[in-house]
Design a protein around this motif. Structure first.
Motif, PDB file in Angstrom:
ATOM      1  N   LEU A  34     -11.539   8.190  -2.729  1.00  0.00           N
ATOM      2  CA  LEU A  34     -10.477   8.128  -3.637  1.00  0.00           C
ATOM      3  C   LEU A  34     -10.056   6.737  -3.976  1.00  0.00           C
ATOM      4  O   LEU A  34      -9.719   6.686  -5.236  1.00  0.00           O
ATOM      5  N   GLY A  35     -10.239   5.860  -3.012  1.00  0.00           N
ATOM      6  CA  GLY A  35      -9.687   4.391  -3.160  1.00  0.00           C
ATOM      7  C   GLY A  35     -10.608   3.783  -4.243  1.00  0.00           C
ATOM      8  O   GLY A  35     -10.332   3.076  -4.931  1.00  0.00           O
ATOM      9  N   THR A  36     -12.064   4.057  -3.865  1.00  0.00           N
ATOM     10  CA  THR A  36     -12.954   3.446  -4.968  1.00  0.00           C
ATOM     11  C   THR A  36     -12.930   4.105  -6.336  1.00  0.00           C
ATOM     12  O   THR A  36     -13.484   3.566  -7.037  1.00  0.00           O
ATOM     13  N   MET A  37     -12.638   5.229  -6.373  1.00  0.00           N
ATOM     14  CA  MET A  37     -12.789   6.156  -7.705  1.00  0.00           C
ATOM     15  C   MET A  37     -11.440   5.571  -8.568  1.00  0.00           C
ATOM     16  O   MET A  37     -11.402   5.579  -9.627  1.00  0.00           O
ATOM     17  N   MET A  38     -10.283   5.367  -7.982  1.00  0.00           N
ATOM     18  CA  MET A  38      -9.235   5.120  -8.618  1.00  0.00           C
ATOM     19  C   MET A  38      -8.774   3.596  -8.653  1.00  0.00           C
ATOM     20  O   MET A  38      -9.014   3.004  -7.661  1.00  0.00           O
ATOM     21  N   LYS A  71      -5.999   2.274  -9.580  1.00  0.00           N
ATOM     22  CA  LYS A  71      -4.695   1.837  -8.910  1.00  0.00           C
ATOM     23  C   LYS A  71      -4.145   3.071  -8.270  1.00  0.00           C
ATOM     24  O   LYS A  71      -4.080   4.162  -8.916  1.00  0.00           O
ATOM     25  N   THR A  72      -3.872   3.038  -7.152  1.00  0.00           N
ATOM     26  CA  THR A  72      -3.175   4.145  -6.273  1.00  0.00           C
ATOM     27  C   THR A  72      -1.516   4.093  -6.353  1.00  0.00           C
ATOM     28  O   THR A  72      -0.943   3.134  -5.973  1.00  0.00           O
ATOM     29  N   SER A  73      -1.082   5.069  -6.996  1.00  0.00           N
ATOM     30  CA  SER A  73       0.315   5.334  -6.936  1.00  0.00           C
ATOM     31  C   SER A  73       1.043   5.939  -5.694  1.00  0.00           C
ATOM     32  O   SER A  73       0.221   6.383  -4.665  1.00  0.00           O
ATOM     33  N   VAL A  74       2.250   5.911  -5.614  1.00  0.00           N
ATOM     34  CA  VAL A  74       2.901   6.312  -4.384  1.00  0.00           C
ATOM     35  C   VAL A  74       2.763   7.854  -4.518  1.00  0.00           C
ATOM     36  O   VAL A  74       2.545   8.293  -3.357  1.00  0.00           O
ATOM     37  N   GLY A 122      -1.645   3.282   7.813  1.00  0.00           N
ATOM     38  CA  GLY A 122      -3.018   3.063   7.956  1.00  0.00           C
ATOM     39  C   GLY A 122      -3.894   2.800   6.466  1.00  0.00           C
ATOM     40  O   GLY A 122      -4.838   2.094   6.356  1.00  0.00           O
ATOM     41  N   ILE A 123      -3.342   3.695   5.698  1.00  0.00           N
ATOM     42  CA  ILE A 123      -4.355   3.580   4.127  1.00  0.00           C
ATOM     43  C   ILE A 123      -4.264   2.257   3.666  1.00  0.00           C
ATOM     44  O   ILE A 123      -4.975   1.636   3.103  1.00  0.00           O
ATOM     45  N   ALA A 124      -2.690   1.565   3.987  1.00  0.00           N
ATOM     46  CA  ALA A 124      -2.721   0.265   3.194  1.00  0.00           C
ATOM     47  C   ALA A 124      -3.301  -0.682   3.987  1.00  0.00           C
ATOM     48  O   ALA A 124      -3.730  -1.652   3.400  1.00  0.00           O
ATOM     49  N   ILE A 125      -3.494  -0.644   5.530  1.00  0.00           N
ATOM     50  CA  ILE A 125      -4.117  -1.531   6.379  1.00  0.00           C
ATOM     51  C   ILE A 125      -5.817  -1.671   5.695  1.00  0.00           C
ATOM     52  O   ILE A 125      -6.361  -2.694   5.858  1.00  0.00           O
ATOM     53  N   GLN A 129      -0.736   1.715  -2.276  1.00  0.00           N
ATOM     54  CA  GLN A 129      -0.280   1.524  -3.491  1.00  0.00           C
ATOM     55  C   GLN A 129       0.328  -0.018  -3.620  1.00  0.00           C
ATOM     56  O   GLN A 129       0.665  -0.568  -2.754  1.00  0.00           O
ATOM     57  N   SER A 130       0.335  -0.385  -4.868  1.00  0.00           N
ATOM     58  CA  SER A 130       0.967  -1.628  -5.201  1.00  0.00           C
ATOM     59  C   SER A 130       2.193  -1.601  -5.844  1.00  0.00           C
ATOM     60  O   SER A 130       2.687  -2.624  -6.504  1.00  0.00           O
ATOM     61  N   ASP A 131       2.616  -0.485  -6.160  1.00  0.00           N
ATOM     62  CA  ASP A 131       4.049  -0.188  -7.110  1.00  0.00           C
ATOM     63  C   ASP A 131       5.407  -0.556  -6.223  1.00  0.00           C
ATOM     64  O   ASP A 131       6.118  -1.051  -7.023  1.00  0.00           O
ATOM     65  N   MET A 132       5.456  -0.339  -5.118  1.00  0.00           N
ATOM     66  CA  MET A 132       6.374  -0.762  -4.254  1.00  0.00           C
ATOM     67  C   MET A 132       6.126  -1.110  -2.993  1.00  0.00           C
ATOM     68  O   MET A 132       4.940  -0.994  -2.347  1.00  0.00           O
ATOM     69  N   TRP A 133       7.100  -2.048  -2.183  1.00  0.00           N
ATOM     70  CA  TRP A 133       6.849  -2.469  -0.943  1.00  0.00           C
ATOM     71  C   TRP A 133       7.011  -1.288   0.292  1.00  0.00           C
ATOM     72  O   TRP A 133       7.906  -0.650   0.136  1.00  0.00           O
ATOM     73  N   THR A 134       6.034  -1.213   1.032  1.00  0.00           N
ATOM     74  CA  THR A 134       6.119  -0.409   2.175  1.00  0.00           C
ATOM     75  C   THR A 134       5.677  -1.212   3.475  1.00  0.00           C
ATOM     76  O   THR A 134       5.402  -2.335   3.422  1.00  0.00           O
TER      77      THR A 134
END
Length: 312
Positions: free
Chosen positions: A162-166, A168-171, A246-249, A254-259
């Motif tokens: 999913l990460g390679t296909m998209m 930009k990953t949204s929240v 884990g997904i972020a690491i 996503q890069s829309d907001m800080w987590t």
């Protein structure tokens, strides 16, 4: 004399009020003593949530760039990797952002993701775990089949694909992915509870009285499962926050907001530098302590809702 006597009768007895107050205080004291193990972590949890939401509103924009000040004048240069100081408890990162402000906003947003994904997971799990056993037959078999498929589905390869296909990953995408793969175990647990409750006497009485299966599920089954559903919800909050991290690491967040996950990813890339412990330690420590707090809450509430554990 008669009027005076009537006034005395109408006036409340101060002794009776004192006894009533003492009884109320005694009951409250016994309640606090009995559920002290549950009240303390829940109170800490509420304080943490309030601090995250109120604190993030007070500190303002997490991406406000602090500039180098010389002789009271701004040089127009970002204040990179500043040490902790007054107004900047955790200093600034390589972009000139206040890392304390980023931490508060990240904690708040991670809580939002955890609660949103947890609610969606609970709704799906209750629907699948409740409808199947009551309708039975092919529908129950279908729900069990779907649940088993999602239980053995390769989550990590799917996330990588999913990460390679998209681009930009949204929240919203993150929340959907978390909810999509974390409801099956909850649905199986709820299903087993429903199958057990169906054999209880009060359900059999409801059936003999002519109530429909839907009414029995709503009136008799769900109220008796509130405690268990709440425990499942607390676990799902933990799972959702940890999954997002884990997904972020992995670099797929996503890069829309800080987590907290995005902070950990940035720490992994740029902040694990000797001498800059104030940038990367607070992130991991905050996530760890919160997960431990939720575990303690879940364990203590299990003792309340489970009479066998309470007796021990």
């Amino acid at each position: 004399m008669t009027e005076i006597a009537a006034e005395k009768i109408m006036q409340p007895d101060p002794n009776a009020l004192t006894i009533k107050t003492l009884k109320t205080e005694r009951k409250f004291g016994l309640f606090l003593k009995r559920y002290k193990k549950q009240i303390i972590p829940l109170s800490i949890f509420l304080l943490v949530v309030l601090f995250a939401f109120i604190g993030s509103a007070v500190v303002g924009d997490p991406e406000y760039v602090y500039e180098v000040i010389i002789d009271g004048r701004s040089t127009g240069l970002p204040l990179f990797f500043a040490e902790p100081q007054s107004g900047l408890p955790l200093g600034t990162n390589q972009q000139g952002y206040s890392w304390f402000a980023v931490l508060l906003h990240s904690f708040k947003n991670s809580l939002k993701i955890g609660f949103t994904a947890g609610i969606v997971c609970v709704v799906i799990a209750v629907f699948v775990g409740l409808i199947g056993p009551f309708l039975g037959g092919a529908i129950d078999d279908f729900f069990v089949f779907i649940t088993n498929i999602f239980l053995v589905f390769p989550v990590i390869p799917f996330i990588l694909l999913l990460g390679t296909m998209m681009e930009k990953t949204s929240v919203l995408t993150i929340e959907i992915v978390i909810a999509l793969f974390n409801w099956p175990w909850a649905a199986r647990s709820i299903r087993s509870q429903v199958l057990s409750l169906r054999e209880r006497d009060f359900v059999k009485v409801s059936k003999t009285s002519g109530l429909s299966e839907v009414k029995i599920a709503i009136v008799d089954i769900i109220p008796n499962m509130f405690s268990y559903i709440f425990l499942v919800f607390t676990i799902l909050i933990n799972v959702a926050i940890l999954t997002e991290a884990g997904i972020a690491i992995l670099g797929l967040g996503q890069s829309d907001m800080w987590t907290l996950g995005r902070m950990l990813d940035l720490d992994r890339k740029a902040h694990i530098i000797p001498g800059y412990y104030h940038l990367w330690i607070p992130t991991g420590l905050s996530l760890t302590l919160f997960l431990v707090l939720m575990y303690v809450i879940n364990t203590n509430l299990t003792e309340v809702f489970n009479p066998r554990l309470r007796e021990k």
